[in-house]
Scaffold this motif. Structure first.
Motif, PDB file in Angstrom:
ATOM      1  N   CYS A 175       2.947  -0.377  -7.296  1.00 34.62           N
ATOM      2  CA  CYS A 175       2.081  -0.854  -6.216  1.00 34.62           C
ATOM      3  C   CYS A 175       2.868  -0.962  -4.910  1.00 34.62           C
ATOM      4  CB  CYS A 175       1.478  -2.207  -6.587  1.00 34.62           C
ATOM      5  SG  CYS A 175       0.296  -2.848  -5.370  1.00 34.62           S
ATOM      6  N   GLY A 176       4.099  -1.443  -4.987  1.00 37.16           N
ATOM      7  CA  GLY A 176       4.915  -1.538  -3.780  1.00 37.16           C
ATOM      8  C   GLY A 176       5.204  -0.177  -3.181  1.00 37.16           C
TER       9      GLY A 176
ATOM     10  N   THR B 151       1.281   2.690   4.190  1.00 35.02           N
ATOM     11  CA  THR B 151       1.668   2.156   5.501  1.00 35.02           C
ATOM     12  C   THR B 151       2.304   3.237   6.366  1.00 35.02           C
ATOM     13  OG1 THR B 151       2.037  -0.015   4.500  1.00 35.02           O
ATOM     14  CG2 THR B 151       3.005   0.376   6.666  1.00 35.02           C
ATOM     15  N   ALA B 152       3.149   4.063   5.764  1.00 33.03           N
ATOM     16  CA  ALA B 152       3.794   5.143   6.519  1.00 33.03           C
ATOM     17  C   ALA B 152       2.768   6.162   7.003  1.00 33.03           C
ATOM     18  CB  ALA B 152       4.850   5.822   5.648  1.00 33.03           C
TER      19      ALA B 152
ATOM     20  N   ALA C 118       0.831   4.661   9.854  1.00 36.56           N
ATOM     21  CA  ALA C 118       1.669   4.504  11.049  1.00 36.56           C
ATOM     22  C   ALA C 118       1.692   5.780  11.875  1.00 36.56           C
ATOM     23  CB  ALA C 118       3.086   4.108  10.648  1.00 36.56           C
ATOM     24  N   THR C 119       1.559   6.937  11.203  1.00 35.97           N
ATOM     25  CA  THR C 119       1.563   8.205  11.933  1.00 35.97           C
ATOM     26  C   THR C 119       0.251   8.466  12.652  1.00 35.97           C
ATOM     27  OG1 THR C 119       0.812   9.415   9.962  1.00 35.97           O
ATOM     28  CG2 THR C 119       3.186   9.181  10.281  1.00 35.97           C
ATOM     29  N   THR C 120      -0.824   7.753  12.271  1.00 32.55           N
ATOM     30  CA  THR C 120      -2.129   7.984  12.894  1.00 32.55           C
ATOM     31  C   THR C 120      -2.607   6.782  13.705  1.00 32.55           C
ATOM     32  OG1 THR C 120      -3.283   7.177  10.909  1.00 32.55           O
ATOM     33  CG2 THR C 120      -2.782   9.527  11.010  1.00 32.55           C
ATOM     34  N   VAL C 121      -1.737   5.780  13.896  1.00 32.93           N
ATOM     35  CA  VAL C 121      -2.183   4.566  14.571  1.00 32.93           C
ATOM     36  C   VAL C 121      -2.598   4.849  16.013  1.00 32.93           C
ATOM     37  CG1 VAL C 121       0.138   3.916  15.346  1.00 32.93           C
ATOM     38  CG2 VAL C 121      -1.599   2.145  14.971  1.00 32.93           C
ATOM     39  N   GLY C 122      -1.964   5.844  16.631  1.00 29.16           N
ATOM     40  CA  GLY C 122      -2.340   6.180  18.001  1.00 29.16           C
ATOM     41  C   GLY C 122      -3.766   6.673  18.094  1.00 29.16           C
ATOM     42  N   ASP C 123      -4.176   7.534  17.155  1.00 31.76           N
ATOM     43  CA  ASP C 123      -5.546   8.037  17.149  1.00 31.76           C
ATOM     44  C   ASP C 123      -6.544   6.942  16.790  1.00 31.76           C
ATOM     45  OD1 ASP C 123      -4.545  10.538  17.755  1.00 31.76           O
ATOM     46  OD2 ASP C 123      -4.368  11.118  15.634  1.00 31.76           O
TER      47      ASP C 123
ATOM     48  N   MET D  92      -6.971  -1.487   3.800  1.00 27.83           N
ATOM     49  CA  MET D  92      -5.653  -1.982   3.427  1.00 27.83           C
ATOM     50  C   MET D  92      -5.707  -3.361   2.774  1.00 27.83           C
ATOM     51  SD  MET D  92      -3.465   0.351   4.085  1.00 27.83           S
ATOM     52  CE  MET D  92      -1.920  -0.568   3.990  1.00 27.83           C
ATOM     53  N   SER D  93      -6.825  -4.061   2.908  1.00 25.92           N
ATOM     54  CA  SER D  93      -6.902  -5.415   2.352  1.00 25.92           C
ATOM     55  C   SER D  93      -6.768  -5.422   0.834  1.00 25.92           C
ATOM     56  CB  SER D  93      -8.219  -6.079   2.776  1.00 25.92           C
ATOM     57  OG  SER D  93      -9.333  -5.359   2.259  1.00 25.92           O
TER      58      SER D  93
END
Length: 323
Positions: A133-134, A141-142, A145-150, A168-169
């Protein structure tokens, strides 16, 4: 009573009632001693007391946390496999199936990883479930992080962020449950056979969700009204349970406050929509609640008929002194 003692006694309400009655005076004396001549308890002691209260309350509420967390884990872990089965059994036209068949090995591998977490947890292999799970959470998350701008740009940024947080919850909540299980010695719900059956049925349920969605599903208006009523009853029961050791006027006020909050929350459009039609928006919460309704009573019955024989929880830790 000095202002310092009065503030220390207020902090004791963070503890469960039993611990408050058994160790309250001792903790008040300790807090007053280490606070010296101050009018407020030391910040380090307050944080230590909060941490102690959290650990004690998690131990006393482990059964509902474990049942609900397991239900969320199963509902989320079976979603990918159920949707993959749906893709190959009617969701995609035959003329468009070429790319899906070519990508089947990779898609199947991705869909089976969450199932490893669920099966490992149900089998009691907490370390395996926690490791997988970790790793999965780090990968997700990775990727995000690459699409957070969009996600944060454009006119639908708020809606995209809400969808991302809802997605993500589930893995974050499951990770928190597994960490608590590892640290506090929690065990998965029982009977194991029932939860394994629910795991298989959940895969079929996600396949059915895709099938029903293609044919259109109608929810009557009374469904939303029923969610509000259930929220009211659940909130009132929760308030009554929290105030169970107080006088009846306090219990009545707590039940009314909890019922009002539950009805307000159940009638709030984002929550109501998530509970009624959320499963068609890839949200595992509705299916998780169904699993709780089926598996929860069975687990409680097993606890009544056959108490756990495992090692008991370690005694509560004392309040550490300020460093």
């Amino acid at each position: 009573m000095t202002p310092l003692e009065r503030r220390c006694r207020r902090l004791l309400w963070l503890l469960p009632p039993g611990e408050r009655e058994a160790r309250g005076e001792e903790l008040v004396g300790l807090l007053c001693d280490v606070s010296g001549g101050r009018s407020r308890p030391h910040r380090a002691e307050v944080l230590a007391l909060i941490w102690l209260a959290l650990r004690l309350r998690l131990r006393t509420t482990r059964t509902p946390v474990v049942i609900f967390g397991t239900a969320v884990l199963i509902a989320a872990a079976t979603q990918s496999l159920g949707r993959l089965i749906d893709q190959h059994t009617g969701a995609v036209l035959e003329r468009d199936m070429g790319p899906f068949r070519d990508g089947l090995p990779l898609d199947l591998g991705v869909a089976l990883v969450p199932l490893v977490v669920a099966v490992a947890w149900l089998a009691g292999a907490v370390r395996v479930a926690l490791a997988v799970c970790g790793t999965l959470l780090v990968v997700l998350t990775a990727l995000f992080a690459t699409t957070v701008g969009d996600v944060l740009s454009g006119p639908y940024a708020a809606e995209n962020m809400r969808t991302l947080l809802l997605f993500m919850s589930a893995p974050v909540g499951v990770m928190a449950m597994l960490v608590a299980a590892r640290r506090l010695g929690w065990t998965p719900p029982r009977p194991l056979a029932l939860w394994l059956v629910l795991l298989g049925l959940s895969v079929l349920a996600w396949k059915g969700v895709g099938e029903w969605g293609r044919h259109g599903v109608y929810f009557a208006p009374w469904t939303y009204w029923a969610v509000s009523v259930v929220g009211l009853v659940a909130g009132a029961a929760a308030g009554l349970w929290l105030a169970r050791r107080h006088r009846w006027p306090v219990m009545l006020i707590a039940a009314m406050a909890g019922g009002g909050l539950g009805e307000l929350l159940g009638g709030w459009p984002p929550v109501a929509n998530a509970l009624v039609v959320g499963v068609f928006d890839d949200q595992p919460l509705p299916l998780a609640l169904v699993l709780v309704a089926v598996g929860g009573p069975a687990h409680l019955l097993m606890e009544r008929l056959r108490p756990a024989r495992g090692p008991s929880a370690p005694p509560a830790e004392g309040l550490p002194a300020a460093g």
